[in-house]
Design a protein around this motif. Structure first.
Motif, PDB file in Angstrom:
ATOM      1  N   PHE A  82      53.543   4.106 -15.268  1.00  0.00           N
ATOM      2  CA  PHE A  82      54.486   3.197 -14.607  1.00  0.00           C
ATOM      3  C   PHE A  82      54.266   3.317 -13.097  1.00  0.00           C
ATOM      4  CE2 PHE A  82      56.392   4.582 -18.600  1.00  0.00           C
ATOM      5  CZ  PHE A  82      56.638   3.363 -19.214  1.00  0.00           C
ATOM      6  N   SER A  83      53.294   2.587 -12.601  1.00  0.00           N
ATOM      7  CA  SER A  83      52.967   2.625 -11.176  1.00  0.00           C
ATOM      8  C   SER A  83      52.427   1.267 -10.757  1.00  0.00           C
ATOM      9  CB  SER A  83      51.933   3.720 -10.879  1.00  0.00           C
ATOM     10  OG  SER A  83      50.701   3.424 -11.504  1.00  0.00           O
ATOM     11  N   ALA A  84      52.347   1.082  -9.443  1.00  0.00           N
ATOM     12  CA  ALA A  84      51.813  -0.181  -8.925  1.00  0.00           C
ATOM     13  C   ALA A  84      50.362  -0.370  -9.339  1.00  0.00           C
ATOM     14  CB  ALA A  84      51.939  -0.201  -7.399  1.00  0.00           C
ATOM     15  N   SER A  85      49.595   0.728  -9.370  1.00  0.00           N
ATOM     16  CA  SER A  85      48.192   0.632  -9.768  1.00  0.00           C
ATOM     17  C   SER A  85      48.064   0.190 -11.227  1.00  0.00           C
ATOM     18  CB  SER A  85      47.509   1.983  -9.566  1.00  0.00           C
ATOM     19  OG  SER A  85      46.164   1.933  -9.972  1.00  0.00           O
ATOM     20  N   HIS A  86      48.890   0.754 -12.102  1.00  0.00           N
ATOM     21  CA  HIS A  86      48.861   0.355 -13.515  1.00  0.00           C
ATOM     22  C   HIS A  86      49.287  -1.103 -13.674  1.00  0.00           C
ATOM     23  CE1 HIS A  86      49.001   1.014 -17.859  1.00  0.00           C
ATOM     24  NE2 HIS A  86      50.167   0.379 -17.870  1.00  0.00           N
ATOM     25  N   PHE A  87      50.287  -1.520 -12.894  1.00  0.00           N
ATOM     26  CA  PHE A  87      50.739  -2.912 -12.951  1.00  0.00           C
ATOM     27  C   PHE A  87      49.619  -3.870 -12.529  1.00  0.00           C
ATOM     28  CE2 PHE A  87      52.661  -6.623 -10.895  1.00  0.00           C
ATOM     29  CZ  PHE A  87      53.471  -7.102 -11.919  1.00  0.00           C
ATOM     30  N   LEU A 115      61.637   7.216  -6.172  1.00  0.00           N
ATOM     31  CA  LEU A 115      61.140   6.179  -7.084  1.00  0.00           C
ATOM     32  C   LEU A 115      60.001   5.392  -6.448  1.00  0.00           C
ATOM     33  CD1 LEU A 115      64.515   4.862  -8.559  1.00  0.00           C
ATOM     34  CD2 LEU A 115      62.823   6.301  -9.703  1.00  0.00           C
ATOM     35  N   LEU A 116      60.145   5.111  -5.154  1.00  0.00           N
ATOM     36  CA  LEU A 116      59.084   4.375  -4.456  1.00  0.00           C
ATOM     37  C   LEU A 116      57.782   5.167  -4.455  1.00  0.00           C
ATOM     38  CD1 LEU A 116      58.299   1.928  -2.641  1.00  0.00           C
ATOM     39  CD2 LEU A 116      58.991   3.322  -0.688  1.00  0.00           C
ATOM     40  N   GLY A 169      56.813   7.486  -6.625  1.00  0.00           N
ATOM     41  CA  GLY A 169      56.238   7.490  -7.964  1.00  0.00           C
ATOM     42  C   GLY A 169      55.592   6.171  -8.336  1.00  0.00           C
ATOM     43  N   PHE A 170      55.985   5.088  -7.658  1.00  0.00           N
ATOM     44  CA  PHE A 170      55.444   3.766  -7.979  1.00  0.00           C
ATOM     45  C   PHE A 170      54.184   3.440  -7.188  1.00  0.00           C
ATOM     46  CE2 PHE A 170      55.455  -0.926  -7.515  1.00  0.00           C
ATOM     47  CZ  PHE A 170      55.319  -1.264  -8.852  1.00  0.00           C
ATOM     48  N   ILE A 171      54.142   3.828  -5.901  1.00  0.00           N
ATOM     49  CA  ILE A 171      53.021   3.385  -5.057  1.00  0.00           C
ATOM     50  C   ILE A 171      51.984   4.476  -4.799  1.00  0.00           C
ATOM     51  CG2 ILE A 171      54.476   1.694  -3.913  1.00  0.00           C
ATOM     52  CD1 ILE A 171      54.522   3.509  -1.459  1.00  0.00           C
TER      53      ILE A 171
END
Length: 438
Positions: free
Chosen positions: A70-75, A349-350, A352-354
């Motif tokens: 669950f990350s921007a890279s995976h998205f 959270l930010l 962990g996402f980016i």
């Protein structure tokens, strides 16, 4: 030098320089995100600004292969594969296509060794790159040691000042400090010392913190300024800024050559001082106008020192940062207590996402996995000497995703299994391994 030791040094050099190259690339990709968030929260929460700049420094220390589901890279990998490949890798990477693997394999062709074995093994192509990696690593190590020496020297300078200073015995000053300790719910014992040896108030120590006050601030005409300084320094102690500043200095030492790391540290220093100002003014014991006048009084007394290598939290600091703080304090926006938990949760959270930018391990289809499990592999060289095995050498080392076999120059190299050639790289490709690759 022993050959194995030299090879180890070359390996460490290549891994270190590649780590810097990847993380610098990843941090540059995060700059637009950081600037947008800083702009959006410029008047709302200095805690978010501090956290966003801190994420940029954290990215510089993270493993280059960090990946979350669950990350921007995976998205991006799911929706924009082309953009994801650009984001996830600093360079071009050859991938074996699934279609090529599933095709019916042709028998391997055994080619005799060329006349010039030195060129065949890529020694000529790799000699310059190997030398560059080694010299770049040595230059970095020299610079990092010098920066570490400067930070240690400055830290020892501040510790020497506090050791030679005398405790403050003034009852009114101690009463002010006690009142602010109660306001900030500080349970640690804080010692206040004074001396004429240094002209800037500062705080040092984490477990047993000390606040240094110049003797000039203890004069009767500067008692209000001393109160503002004490409140500000106690806010630093409440936030454990001496500890966080040391971690920040560690990043500065490792990335002493990277201007973005210094810019992020400067912005962190500015946000840190703004947070402490808000903590003080949020208690409603000091008026913003009087607090700003205290800063100007410190500036008029020439108490602002040189903090380009900031080793301790200080009331003064950089003149540009001081000007920004005064403008922010005197703005029409009222200063109130802010809840830090929402800002902390948002930044966590930010991050962990980016921050996980790597593509991670890509799942293979069942057909490919079945073929790999049933395939029979043979040694590509007649030699059985393994110079580097698959897996991790140590807990903190990256996984070595292959097996290195040592053979003499001119030895025949065969295909280790049936297959289809998807790509053949005959020149050395930066950050993509050594020698020729098929």
């Amino acid at each position: 030098m022993n050959a194995s030791i030299f090879e180890s040094v070359l390996h460490v050099s290549a891994q270190t320089i590649a780590f810097f190259q990847h993380n610098i690339y990843y941090s540059l990709l995060l700059v637009p995100v950081v600037l947008v968030l800083v702009f959006l929260f410029r008047r709302r929460s200095p805690y978010v600004q501090f956290g966003v700049w801190a994420l940029l420094l954290v990215r510089l220390l993270l493993p280059t292969d960090l990946a979350f589901d669950f990350s921007a890279s995976h998205f991006l990998s799911q929706h924009w594969p082309a953009l994801a490949r650009f984001v996830q890798s600093p360079g071009t990477t050859a991938h074996f296509s699934q279609q090529a693997i599933l095709q019916k394999p042709a028998p391997p062709q055994f080619v005799a060794a060329p006349e010039n074995a030195e060129i065949r093994t890529g020694k000529t192509a790799n000699s310059f790159a190997t030398t560059w990696y080694l010299w770049a690593f040595l230059l970095w190590a020299t610079g990092a040691v010098m920066m570490l020496f400067l930070f240690i020297k400055k830290g020892m300078f501040f510790r020497k000042i506090t050791r030679e200073a005398v405790p403050v015995r003034d009852a009114s000053v101690l009463a002010v400090a006690s009142r602010w300790q109660q306001r900030f719910r500080l349970r640690r014992q804080v010692e206040i010392v004074t001396s004429s040896a240094f002209a800037t108030p500062f705080t040092c120590g984490v477990v047993r913190p000390k606040i240094f006050l110049p003797q000039a601030l203890l004069a009767s005409e500067h008692r209000h300024t001393a109160q503002a300084v004490l409140a500000h320094e106690l806010a630093h102690i409440k936030r454990l800024d001496a500890l966080w500043l040391r971690l920040q200095n560690l990043v500065q030492i490792i990335y002493f050559f990277y201007p973005l790391a210094w810019l992020a540290c400067r912005q962190l220093n500015s946000s840190r001082e703004s947070i402490c100002d808000r903590l003080v003014l949020g208690e409603k014991l000091l008026q913003p106008e009087k607090y700003a006048k205290s800063m100007l009084a410190v500036l008029r007394l020439s108490l602002t020192g040189d903090h380009r290598l900031q080793a301790v939290p200080a009331f003064g600091g950089d003149r540009t940062i001081l000007r920004f703080r005064i403008k922010e304090i005197l703005s029409a926006q009222p200063v109130t207590k802010q809840r830090t938990l929402p800002a902390f949760a948002f930044v966590l959270l930010l991050g962990g996402f980016i921050l996980p930018i790597s593509a991670g391990e890509q799942p293979e289809s069942s057909a490919v996995m079945q073929q790999q499990q049933t395939a029979k592999f043979v040694s590509p060289v007649t030699s059985k000497r393994v110079s580097f095995r698959f897996g991790k050498r140590a807990a903190n080392k990256a996984i070595h995703r292959g097996i290195d076999l040592r053979a003499r120059l001119g030895s025949e190299v065969f295909a280790f299994s049936d297959g289809v050639v998807d790509s053949a790289i005959t020149d050395y490709v930066k950050d993509r391994g050594y020698g020729n690759k098929i």
